[in-house]
Scaffold this active site. Structure first.
Site, short mmCIF file in Angstrom:
data_model
loop_
_atom_site.label_atom_id
_atom_site.label_comp_id
_atom_site.label_asym_id
_atom_site.label_seq_id
_atom_site.Cartn_x
_atom_site.Cartn_y
_atom_site.Cartn_z
N HIS A 67 0.72 -1.26 0.07
CA HIS A 67 -0.06 -0.07 -0.08
C HIS A 67 0.83 1.30 0.04
O HIS A 67 0.26 2.45 0.00
CB HIS A 67 -0.91 0.13 1.21
CG HIS A 67 -1.77 -1.21 1.07
ND1 HIS A 67 -2.94 -1.05 1.94
CD2 HIS A 67 -2.21 -2.14 -0.03
CE1 HIS A 67 -3.63 -2.36 1.77
NE2 HIS A 67 -3.18 -2.88 0.48
N ASP A 68 2.24 0.94 0.00
CA ASP A 68 3.12 2.25 -0.15
C ASP A 68 3.73 2.32 -1.56
O ASP A 68 3.92 3.30 -2.25
CB ASP A 68 4.26 2.20 0.76
CG ASP A 68 5.26 3.21 0.70
OD1 ASP A 68 5.06 4.32 0.01
OD2 ASP A 68 5.98 3.25 1.67
N THR A 74 2.36 7.09 -5.01
CA THR A 74 3.93 6.84 -5.18
C THR A 74 4.52 5.69 -5.23
O THR A 74 4.18 4.93 -4.31
CB THR A 74 4.52 8.02 -4.35
OG1 THR A 74 4.61 7.35 -3.08
CG2 THR A 74 3.86 9.38 -4.41
N TYR A 107 7.68 4.96 -4.86
CA TYR A 107 8.70 4.90 -4.06
C TYR A 107 8.20 4.50 -2.59
O TYR A 107 7.23 4.72 -2.20
CB TYR A 107 9.19 6.40 -3.74
CG TYR A 107 9.69 7.25 -5.10
CD1 TYR A 107 11.12 6.70 -5.56
CD2 TYR A 107 9.04 7.97 -5.84
CE1 TYR A 107 11.54 7.09 -6.90
CE2 TYR A 107 9.39 8.40 -7.30
CZ TYR A 107 10.87 8.01 -7.62
OH TYR A 107 11.11 8.30 -8.84
N ASP A 160 8.15 5.52 0.42
CA ASP A 160 8.41 6.76 1.15
C ASP A 160 7.38 7.22 1.99
O ASP A 160 6.95 8.20 2.31
CB ASP A 160 8.25 7.87 -0.01
CG ASP A 160 7.12 7.83 -0.77
OD1 ASP A 160 6.17 6.90 -0.47
OD2 ASP A 160 6.45 8.62 -1.67
N SER A 219 4.05 6.87 2.00
CA SER A 219 2.84 7.49 1.46
C SER A 219 1.80 6.95 1.94
O SER A 219 0.72 7.59 1.85
CB SER A 219 2.81 7.40 -0.19
OG SER A 219 3.09 6.33 -0.57
N GLU A 256 -8.89 -1.96 5.91
CA GLU A 256 -9.19 -3.22 5.18
C GLU A 256 -9.47 -4.47 6.16
O GLU A 256 -10.33 -5.22 6.06
CB GLU A 256 -8.50 -3.45 3.88
CG GLU A 256 -8.84 -4.39 3.01
CD GLU A 256 -8.49 -5.72 3.43
OE1 GLU A 256 -8.70 -6.86 3.07
OE2 GLU A 256 -7.16 -5.79 4.17
N HIS A 272 -1.17 -13.06 -0.51
CA HIS A 272 -2.44 -13.37 -0.16
C HIS A 272 -2.54 -14.82 0.15
O HIS A 272 -3.37 -15.15 0.80
CB HIS A 272 -3.26 -13.14 -1.53
CG HIS A 272 -3.52 -11.84 -1.73
ND1 HIS A 272 -3.97 -11.35 -2.93
CD2 HIS A 272 -3.61 -10.61 -1.25
CE1 HIS A 272 -4.10 -10.01 -3.06
NE2 HIS A 272 -3.93 -9.62 -1.59
C1 HEM Z 1 -6.94 -9.74 4.75
C2 HEM Z 1 -5.74 -9.44 3.74
C3 HEM Z 1 -5.97 -8.76 2.73
C4 HEM Z 1 -6.87 -8.65 1.77
C5 HEM Z 1 -8.39 -8.65 2.30
C6 HEM Z 1 -6.51 -8.01 0.67
C7 HEM Z 1 -7.43 -7.72 -0.37
C8 HEM Z 1 -6.81 -7.08 -1.67
C9 HEM Z 1 -7.79 -6.55 -2.64
C10 HEM Z 1 -9.55 -6.58 -2.61
C11 HEM Z 1 -6.98 -6.28 -3.66
C12 HEM Z 1 -7.54 -5.58 -4.92
C13 HEM Z 1 -7.84 -6.73 -6.04
C14 HEM Z 1 -8.21 -6.04 -7.26
O1 HEM Z 1 -9.16 -5.66 -7.52
O2 HEM Z 1 -7.36 -6.27 -8.36
C15 HEM Z 1 -5.72 -6.24 -3.17
C16 HEM Z 1 -4.93 -5.98 -4.10
C17 HEM Z 1 -3.26 -6.32 -3.63
N1 HEM Z 1 -2.90 -6.88 -2.64
FE1 HEM Z 1 -4.27 -7.39 -1.46
N2 HEM Z 1 -5.13 -8.18 0.53
C18 HEM Z 1 -4.88 -8.64 1.66
C19 HEM Z 1 -3.50 -8.91 2.02
C20 HEM Z 1 -2.36 -8.51 1.14
C21 HEM Z 1 -0.82 -9.01 1.42
C22 HEM Z 1 -0.51 -9.60 2.79
C23 HEM Z 1 -0.13 -8.43 0.42
C24 HEM Z 1 1.49 -8.57 0.14
C25 HEM Z 1 2.21 -8.93 0.91
C26 HEM Z 1 -1.22 -7.92 -0.53
C27 HEM Z 1 -0.62 -7.22 -1.65
C28 HEM Z 1 -1.61 -6.66 -2.76
C29 HEM Z 1 -1.24 -6.17 -3.78
C30 HEM Z 1 0.19 -6.06 -4.44
C31 HEM Z 1 -2.32 -5.66 -4.38
C32 HEM Z 1 -2.32 -4.90 -5.67
C33 HEM Z 1 -2.52 -3.40 -5.30
C34 HEM Z 1 -2.71 -2.53 -6.37
O3 HEM Z 1 -2.15 -2.34 -7.05
O4 HEM Z 1 -4.00 -1.86 -6.34
N3 HEM Z 1 -2.35 -8.08 0.11
N4 HEM Z 1 -5.64 -7.05 -2.13
CA LIG Z 2 5.01 5.37 -2.04
#
Ligand code: HEM
Ligand SMILES: [Ca+2]
Length: 577
Positions: free
Chosen positions: A94-95, A165, A167, A169, A171, A229, A330
């Site tokens: 989320h950064d 961003t 980076y 940072d 954010s 979330e 995930h």
């Molecule tokens: C309870 C735990 C979590 C929930 C409910 C959750 C939920 C979500 C949801 C709903 C999305 C958007 C999916 C889409 O519409 O494409 C997402 C994206 C993402 N999640 Fe998770 N997540 C969780 C934990 C994690 C963890 C532990 C990581 C990494 C170690 C992670 C990394 C990411 C990444 C990189 C994205 C793409 C973000 C973006 O570019 O918008 N998430 N997640």
């Molecule tokens: Ca950032």
């Protein structure tokens, strides 16, 4: 929104501090890593029509059919990582990345895509007939991501927008641009307020948690709209807001001649540096293992400056990494959360909290148990194993309307998102990484043979069709790490770019934003455990490596008093000598 290319004409000043939106960090192209710009692509897009229609078209199996075929439902535990490990991954994600969605002025999605909607922007996930969800629903609604121009202001192929961003940072704590913060001055005023020589931390004044949780959906309070979330994520956000306020308070004390902006920006740069230190010193070594850390020059210097900054490296977030590789987190999410007492004992009458009951629900849980207890839960609970299984709350009940009902399927959404974004196949990424690409399913050398069989049936014998997310999570972990070789390579590239391509990287020597040697040393002694001991509620003991299980050799809990907290004397401008 002004055209990125017009905005690009902005003349960059010599910024001592980072800009809020990440612009002007890279002087070869001031848009690199900037919020509200297109993702980069390490491989050309792979759209079915070559321009923008989802990869694979109707040929590929339903993403939900895929997640059902590869799951085992045995839910194995990680033998190394605590639940704080994936939580750092989520905070870090989320950064780095937040996908742009098509929303109206009030922030509502323009489309809601009910099952059967023929709008080309609806790309709903079909639920197979024999699926457990089927009696309740026919599809998982899915809206295609907003389409934007590429970094050269061309729209040759469909691109997606990163709204934050890239980076590292912090954010996620401070926000990424004017769109979210509306007014940066107001954000600053809300985080810290300088009145008549004394610094007032508004959050500390307003509530017992330091944050004003009544405005939880208001991003002023965290910098990232996804903070609430899940409850553990909000607990980590709480820690960092407090850390900011504490640092700002101390800076104001030791440098009474500083104005509010200098205090705020210095605290912000220290918090950003701490995030870089913790990510590279604690998170990445567990995720990637020693060999990959070395191969991509990810090891922090033991002592002293780093001279690897190179503006040719582009820190912009990559679409394959953010749509697939980093989402491997995930698979690591634990389905339950315990809430230990300050001495880590567990009240037998307190039921564990089920993941799917605590989405967007931090306030009541904090009121009942306290944020400190949630953090102790993450330190005590293990992460789940890296495999093709997912917590029920993610794979069957994500954001369900009612507890007990089926919701969405996050891994299926990840697969569908990859197709939406034209992310090339698993095999293409293997080639990019210099790994062996398979011509037959039994040549998928990093994937166990039982899984090779399942994939062969699913993808109708076409090995080049395997989705990147699916192939990536099917791999065995790489030596000494958690990610498999393909995801480790993709993550290695991204994190190398985030280090070498960041003019404000905290270890950089010989640059306008260089820290003094003693400031650098202070940041390098920071660990996540030191931060938690410093600001979280009721902590007296903690394991030294917060992202590892406390029962591992050498990681037994020790008193917080024996862990050094961040020392700010190196920022004292008034001391003699
Ligand atoms: C309870 C735990 C979590 C929930 C409910 C959750 C939920 C979500 C949801 C709903 C999305 C958007 C999916 C889409 O519409 O494409 C997402 C994206 C993402 N999640 Fe998770 N997540 C969780 C934990 C994690 C963890 C532990 C990581 C990494 C170690 C992670 C990394 C990411 C990444 C990189 C994205 C793409 C973000 C973006 O570019 O918008 N998430 N997640
Ligand atoms: Ca950032």
């Amino acid at each position: 929104m002004p055209s990125p290319c017009l905005a690009n004409l902005t003349v960059c000043g010599q910024n001592i501090y980072r800009t809020m939106d990440g612009s002007c960090n890279n002087r070869l192209n001031s848009d690199r890593g900037r919020s509200r710009r297109a993702y980069k692509r390490m491989l050309p897009a792979s759209y079915e029509d070559g321009v923008g229609s989802p990869r694979g078209g109707a040929r590929l199996p339903s993403a939900r059919a895929v997640t059902q075929a590869i799951r085992n439902d045995i839910n194995e535990q990680s033998s190394v990582a605590s639940h704080q490990f994936p939580l750092w991954g989520q905070l870090l994600a989320h950064d780095l990345s937040k996908l742009g969605e098509d929303k109206d002025a009030s922030g509502k999605l323009r489309l809601d895509c009910p099952c059967g909607d023929s709008n080309p922007l609806c790309f709903n996930i079909k639920i197979p007939d024999n699926d457990i969800m089927k009696p309740e629903k026919d599809c998982i609604p899915f809206v295609r991501a907003k389409s934007v121009l590429d970094i050269n202001c061309k729209n040759n192929t469909r691109q997606q927008e990163n709204t934050i961003t890239a980076y590292i940072d912090a954010s996620n704590i401070y926000g990424s641009n004017d769109q979210f913060n509306l007014n940066i001055a107001d954000l600053k005023a809300r985080l810290t307020k300088y009145i008549g020589g004394s610094l007032i931390s508004i959050f500390d004044k307003r509530s017992k948690y330091s944050l004003n949780f009544t405005q939880i959906e208001n991003i002023f309070n965290t910098g990232d709209i996804r903070a609430n979330e899940q409850t553990p994520l909000m607990a980590d956000h709480t820690t960092w807001l407090r850390m900011h306020n504490k640092i700002a308070d101390q800076l104001a004390n030791i440098n009474s001649h500083w104005d509010g902006t200098k205090i705020f920006e210095t605290a912000r740069s220290i918090v950003g540096a701490m995030h870089q230190q913790i990510t590279f010193n604690e998170f990445l070594p567990i995720m990637l293992g020693d060999d990959v850390m070395r191969r991509f020059d990810l090891k922090l210097t033991d002592k002293g400056y780093y001279y690897g900054y190179d503006p040719l490296y582009d820190a912009t977030a990559d679409i394959s990494v953010m749509t697939a590789a980093l989402r491997l987190g995930h698979t690591l999410v634990n389905h339950v959360l315990t809430r230990p007492n300050p001495d880590y004992s567990i009240n037998q009458n307190d039921p564990v909290i089920d993941l799917h009951t605590q989405f967007f629900n931090a306030i009541p849980l904090f009121e009942k148990f306290g944020a400190g207890s949630v953090i102790r839960g993450m330190l005590t609970d293990h992460a789940m194993k890296f495999d093709t299984d997912f917590a029920e709350g993610l794979i069957d009940r994500l954001f369900a309307e009612e507890v007990g009902k089926y919701g969405k399927d996050l891994p299926a959404i990840n697969i569908q998102r990859g197709r939406d974004h034209g992310v090339p196949s698993y095999n293409e990424h293997r080639k990019f990484c210099g790994l062996k690409a398979a011509t037959t399913f039994d040549e998928l050398i990093d994937i166990p043979s039982s899984m090779q069989e399942r994939l062969k049936t699913l993808y109708n014998g076409v090995v080049d069709d395997i989705d990147l997310f699916v192939g990536g999570i099917s791999e065995n972990s790489t030596a000494g790490g958690i990610a498999g070789p393909t995801f480790a390579c993709l993550l290695g590239h991204q994190f190398r770019d985030l280090r070498k391509g960041d003019a404000h990287w905290f270890e950089n020597g010989g640059r306008f934003s260089t820290l003094t040697p003693s400031q650098l040393e202070a940041i390098k002694s920071v660990t996540l455990s030191s931060v938690i001991c410093d600001v979280a509620d009721n902590f007296t003991t903690i394991q030294p490596a917060a992202m590892k299980l406390h029962r591992l050799a050498g990681n037994q809990r020790i008193p917080c008093s024996s862990i050094k907290s961040l020392e700010l004397s190196a920022w004292n401008e008034t001391s003699v000598g």
